[in-house]
Design a protein around this motif. Sequence first.
Motif, PDB file in Angstrom:
ATOM      1  N   LYS A 125       0.816  -1.225   0.000  1.00  0.00           N
ATOM      2  CA  LYS A 125       0.000   0.000   0.000  1.00  0.00           C
ATOM      3  C   LYS A 125       0.848   1.273   0.000  1.00  0.00           C
ATOM      4  CE  LYS A 125      -1.283   0.054   4.967  1.00  0.00           C
ATOM      5  NZ  LYS A 125       0.017   0.493   5.419  1.00  0.00           N
ATOM      6  N   ASN A 126       2.149   1.100   0.271  1.00  0.00           N
ATOM      7  CA  ASN A 126       3.015   2.292   0.241  1.00  0.00           C
ATOM      8  C   ASN A 126       3.847   2.403  -1.040  1.00  0.00           C
ATOM      9  OD1 ASN A 126       2.235   3.235   2.795  1.00  0.00           O
ATOM     10  ND2 ASN A 126       3.486   1.648   3.759  1.00  0.00           N
ATOM     11  N   ASP A 127       3.597   1.536  -2.013  1.00  0.00           N
ATOM     12  CA  ASP A 127       4.409   1.557  -3.237  1.00  0.00           C
ATOM     13  C   ASP A 127       4.350   2.928  -3.920  1.00  0.00           C
ATOM     14  OD1 ASP A 127       5.281  -0.981  -2.957  1.00  0.00           O
ATOM     15  OD2 ASP A 127       4.020  -1.852  -4.526  1.00  0.00           O
ATOM     16  N   VAL A 128       5.502   3.277  -4.498  1.00  0.00           N
ATOM     17  CA  VAL A 128       5.601   4.555  -5.198  1.00  0.00           C
ATOM     18  C   VAL A 128       5.712   4.327  -6.705  1.00  0.00           C
ATOM     19  CG1 VAL A 128       7.215   6.459  -5.623  1.00  0.00           C
ATOM     20  CG2 VAL A 128       6.527   5.923  -3.293  1.00  0.00           C
ATOM     21  N   LYS A 129       6.416   3.256  -7.082  1.00  0.00           N
ATOM     22  CA  LYS A 129       6.659   2.986  -8.514  1.00  0.00           C
ATOM     23  C   LYS A 129       5.927   1.705  -8.911  1.00  0.00           C
ATOM     24  CE  LYS A 129      11.146   2.623  -9.352  1.00  0.00           C
ATOM     25  NZ  LYS A 129      11.432   2.462  -7.976  1.00  0.00           N
ATOM     26  N   PHE A 130       5.252   1.753 -10.055  1.00  0.00           N
ATOM     27  CA  PHE A 130       4.596   0.551 -10.558  1.00  0.00           C
ATOM     28  C   PHE A 130       5.272   0.200 -11.871  1.00  0.00           C
ATOM     29  CE2 PHE A 130       1.850   2.727  -7.690  1.00  0.00           C
ATOM     30  CZ  PHE A 130       1.420   1.705  -6.848  1.00  0.00           C
ATOM     31  N   VAL A 131       6.042  -0.890 -11.850  1.00  0.00           N
ATOM     32  CA  VAL A 131       6.860  -1.202 -13.025  1.00  0.00           C
ATOM     33  C   VAL A 131       6.387  -2.507 -13.665  1.00  0.00           C
ATOM     34  CG1 VAL A 131       8.963   0.050 -12.396  1.00  0.00           C
ATOM     35  CG2 VAL A 131       8.589  -2.214 -11.478  1.00  0.00           C
ATOM     36  N   GLU A 135      -4.180  -1.359  -8.212  1.00  0.00           N
ATOM     37  CA  GLU A 135      -5.583  -1.572  -7.818  1.00  0.00           C
ATOM     38  C   GLU A 135      -6.356  -0.256  -7.777  1.00  0.00           C
ATOM     39  OE1 GLU A 135      -5.420  -3.925  -4.276  1.00  0.00           O
ATOM     40  OE2 GLU A 135      -4.349  -5.522  -5.302  1.00  0.00           O
ATOM     41  N   ASP A 136      -6.152   0.520  -8.834  1.00  0.00           N
ATOM     42  CA  ASP A 136      -6.797   1.817  -8.910  1.00  0.00           C
ATOM     43  C   ASP A 136      -7.358   2.018 -10.318  1.00  0.00           C
ATOM     44  OD1 ASP A 136      -7.626   4.259  -7.975  1.00  0.00           O
ATOM     45  OD2 ASP A 136      -5.698   4.762  -7.063  1.00  0.00           O
ATOM     46  N   GLU A 137      -8.184   3.034 -10.473  1.00  0.00           N
ATOM     47  CA  GLU A 137      -8.736   3.374 -11.790  1.00  0.00           C
ATOM     48  C   GLU A 137      -8.741   4.874 -11.936  1.00  0.00           C
ATOM     49  OE1 GLU A 137     -12.416   1.785 -13.606  1.00  0.00           O
ATOM     50  OE2 GLU A 137     -12.360   0.390 -11.910  1.00  0.00           O
ATOM     51  N   ALA A 138      -8.399   5.369 -13.134  1.00  0.00           N
ATOM     52  CA  ALA A 138      -8.318   6.827 -13.312  1.00  0.00           C
ATOM     53  C   ALA A 138      -9.705   7.466 -13.401  1.00  0.00           C
ATOM     54  CB  ALA A 138      -7.536   7.136 -14.583  1.00  0.00           C
ATOM     55  N   ASP A 139      -9.906   8.560 -12.656  1.00  0.00           N
ATOM     56  CA  ASP A 139     -11.121   9.371 -12.806  1.00  0.00           C
ATOM     57  C   ASP A 139     -10.847  10.556 -13.724  1.00  0.00           C
ATOM     58  OD1 ASP A 139     -12.714   7.939 -10.866  1.00  0.00           O
ATOM     59  OD2 ASP A 139     -11.365   8.800  -9.353  1.00  0.00           O
ATOM     60  N   ILE A 140      -9.599  11.055 -13.659  1.00  0.00           N
ATOM     61  CA  ILE A 140      -9.223  12.217 -14.472  1.00  0.00           C
ATOM     62  C   ILE A 140      -7.876  11.907 -15.142  1.00  0.00           C
ATOM     63  CG2 ILE A 140      -8.808  14.715 -14.442  1.00  0.00           C
ATOM     64  CD1 ILE A 140     -10.185  14.896 -11.757  1.00  0.00           C
ATOM     65  N   VAL A 141      -7.805  12.105 -16.447  1.00  0.00           N
ATOM     66  CA  VAL A 141      -6.560  11.857 -17.193  1.00  0.00           C
ATOM     67  C   VAL A 141      -6.137  13.181 -17.821  1.00  0.00           C
ATOM     68  CG1 VAL A 141      -5.511  10.531 -19.071  1.00  0.00           C
ATOM     69  CG2 VAL A 141      -7.298   9.481 -17.666  1.00  0.00           C
ATOM     70  N   PRO A 199       9.015  -0.901 -20.538  1.00  0.00           N
ATOM     71  CA  PRO A 199       7.922  -0.043 -20.123  1.00  0.00           C
ATOM     72  C   PRO A 199       8.438   1.081 -19.224  1.00  0.00           C
ATOM     73  CG  PRO A 199       7.407  -2.362 -19.690  1.00  0.00           C
ATOM     74  CD  PRO A 199       8.850  -2.289 -20.044  1.00  0.00           C
ATOM     75  N   SER A 200       7.876   2.259 -19.413  1.00  0.00           N
ATOM     76  CA  SER A 200       8.292   3.377 -18.557  1.00  0.00           C
ATOM     77  C   SER A 200       7.543   3.258 -17.220  1.00  0.00           C
ATOM     78  CB  SER A 200       7.988   4.700 -19.252  1.00  0.00           C
ATOM     79  OG  SER A 200       6.600   4.867 -19.389  1.00  0.00           O
ATOM     80  N   PRO A 201       8.124   3.803 -16.155  1.00  0.00           N
ATOM     81  CA  PRO A 201       7.481   3.634 -14.843  1.00  0.00           C
ATOM     82  C   PRO A 201       6.215   4.482 -14.668  1.00  0.00           C
ATOM     83  CG  PRO A 201       9.448   5.005 -14.654  1.00  0.00           C
ATOM     84  CD  PRO A 201       9.393   4.546 -16.083  1.00  0.00           C
ATOM     85  N   LEU A 202       5.317   3.962 -13.858  1.00  0.00           N
ATOM     86  CA  LEU A 202       4.189   4.773 -13.381  1.00  0.00           C
ATOM     87  C   LEU A 202       4.479   5.077 -11.921  1.00  0.00           C
ATOM     88  CD1 LEU A 202       1.149   5.752 -14.062  1.00  0.00           C
ATOM     89  CD2 LEU A 202       0.503   3.863 -12.571  1.00  0.00           C
ATOM     90  N   TYR A 203       4.426   6.339 -11.562  1.00  0.00           N
ATOM     91  CA  TYR A 203       4.696   6.746 -10.176  1.00  0.00           C
ATOM     92  C   TYR A 203       3.408   7.172  -9.484  1.00  0.00           C
ATOM     93  CZ  TYR A 203       9.780   7.265 -10.935  1.00  0.00           C
ATOM     94  OH  TYR A 203      11.099   7.058 -11.190  1.00  0.00           O
ATOM     95  N   ARG A 204       3.318   6.867  -8.220  1.00  0.00           N
ATOM     96  CA  ARG A 204       2.284   7.506  -7.395  1.00  0.00           C
ATOM     97  C   ARG A 204       2.969   8.698  -6.726  1.00  0.00           C
ATOM     98  NH1 ARG A 204      -1.864   5.721  -3.330  1.00  0.00           N
ATOM     99  NH2 ARG A 204      -2.567   7.749  -2.541  1.00  0.00           N
ATOM    100  N   ALA A 205       2.430   9.890  -6.943  1.00  0.00           N
ATOM    101  CA  ALA A 205       3.074  11.125  -6.449  1.00  0.00           C
ATOM    102  C   ALA A 205       2.709  11.349  -4.977  1.00  0.00           C
ATOM    103  CB  ALA A 205       2.656  12.307  -7.317  1.00  0.00           C
ATOM    104  N   ARG A 206       3.148  10.416  -4.144  1.00  0.00           N
ATOM    105  CA  ARG A 206       2.725  10.483  -2.732  1.00  0.00           C
ATOM    106  C   ARG A 206       3.215  11.758  -2.051  1.00  0.00           C
ATOM    107  NH1 ARG A 206       0.494   5.749  -1.043  1.00  0.00           N
ATOM    108  NH2 ARG A 206       0.938   3.923  -2.317  1.00  0.00           N
ATOM    109  N   ARG A 207       4.426  12.172  -2.408  1.00  0.00           N
ATOM    110  CA  ARG A 207       4.986  13.362  -1.736  1.00  0.00           C
ATOM    111  C   ARG A 207       4.267  14.633  -2.179  1.00  0.00           C
ATOM    112  NH1 ARG A 207      10.086  11.958   0.546  1.00  0.00           N
ATOM    113  NH2 ARG A 207      10.356   9.732   0.182  1.00  0.00           N
ATOM    114  N   LEU A 208       3.893  14.676  -3.440  1.00  0.00           N
ATOM    115  CA  LEU A 208       3.135  15.834  -3.916  1.00  0.00           C
ATOM    116  C   LEU A 208       1.752  15.853  -3.264  1.00  0.00           C
ATOM    117  CD1 LEU A 208       2.994  18.286  -5.875  1.00  0.00           C
ATOM    118  CD2 LEU A 208       1.939  16.752  -7.556  1.00  0.00           C
ATOM    119  N   GLU A 209       1.129  14.685  -3.193  1.00  0.00           N
ATOM    120  CA  GLU A 209      -0.195  14.608  -2.537  1.00  0.00           C
ATOM    121  C   GLU A 209      -0.108  15.178  -1.123  1.00  0.00           C
ATOM    122  OE1 GLU A 209      -1.356  10.470  -2.522  1.00  0.00           O
ATOM    123  OE2 GLU A 209      -1.280  10.356  -4.702  1.00  0.00           O
TER     124      GLU A 209
END
Length: 458
Positions: free
Chosen positions: A5-11, A257-263, A83-93
Amino acid sequence: MATDKNDVKFVLSERDIPTKWYNIQADLRTPLPPPLHPGTGQPIGPQDLAPLFPMELIKQEVSQERWIEIPEEVRDVYKLWRPSPLYRARRLEKALGTPARIYYKYEGVSPAGSHKPNTAVAQAYYNKQEKVTRLSTETGAGQWGSALALACQLFGLQCKVYMVKVSYQQKPYRRIMMETWGAQVVPSPSPDTQAGKKVLQSDPESPGSLGIAISEAVEDAATRDDTKYSLGSVLNHVLMHQTVIGLEAKKQLEKAEDEADIVIGCAGGGSNFAGLSFPFAADKLSGKKKKVRIIAVEPSACPSLTKGKYVYDFGDTVGLTPLVKMHTLGHSFIPPALHAGGLRYHGMAPLVCKLYDEGVIEAVSAPQVATFQAALQFARAEGIIPAPESAHAIRVVIDEAARCKKEGKKRTILFNLSGHGHFDLGAYEAYLAGKLQDYEYPAEKIAEALRGVPKVKG
Ligand SMILES: Cc1ncc(COP(=O)(O)O)c(C=O)c1O
């Protein structure tokens, strides 16, 4: 593998690189208005485009197939950074104190530092297959030129790049990068073409524009047997090559385990925006996920979607290209010398325009100073220094995240970090020194340029 649940990078692994590009033309409610011959005003056929592009790309341009196979040789090159990484911007959040979940797909990991090689590699490959030995192109910020220089080097082709003069002066390192990969680079307008000479005669100090540079590169290809032209955005096949971004991002969001609401994506000619968003727009068009909001962000000083007219216009300044139906500020409009050089284009990809016209996507514009404020906020939270183009997307991400905070909504926001800003530090320097300015919306100049748009029904 389960995610923490704390992952930052999804590779993803190299085996997850998409094997097919997604062609949104198959899913449009009505077909795209055809490109027209500038002389006759009639729809153009493949033979009209043959002097400029290899046949395989012309086929892709008009294809109605939903999925197009990515050649093995192209996927092999993609492996260098995809594949390029997908990041969760936890620090920005956290910095924003927003309940929104923010993800970004980072395309700055390619050797050229942006999403542009995704199509450059494909285009160089198909040209090589059809025995072309030299490619000509234009570049604004230098990102596209570097991408094509790299791709030509990898497939053994020569490359001539017409670089918008203001960027050539602002960004000597981009030029050196292209030369390192073996390309020949000249500032545009240049005396090497009739189109360039014409502009220089009327304005020797012209800062250049993407429209002028396109005229030069098209003329170069049209007047030489060994050369074809390569475009880094706008065209249908270019947008399609970029869909690897969105296809990967979808898989990565599943992992999270997420889905985009805004792209969200910035839009110059529309390719990185389309690359990320079209696979999501597919779900909206099919009714699978009707509510997803898709937002293109453009600069206030060059607002083709939000302030342009949806009419037939030339893709270049001089009027050499076919007429395409798009949101345009008028082909003769020369945008102010913004630091986001890659967003200084008078038009927009016809596919993006059609989706905008039909209300499938939204568009907003962002001023330059507020954009750099967002860039700094992002860099200070997440570390990566964004390209000024990508920072337009970040501006709107931060605004949407603030809205989530105000409304107490936990929305998932996904955006395309289309490139890094390591060659744009001059712009950051200007911002940090308080010297960066906002440009007034150039209403007069745009009105004048719009009067010059050819009169075509459509
Ligand atoms: C990093 C980056 N993002 C975005 C763009 C805008 O182009 P497009 O709208 O085709 O993605 C550019 C263009 O050079 C770019 O370099």
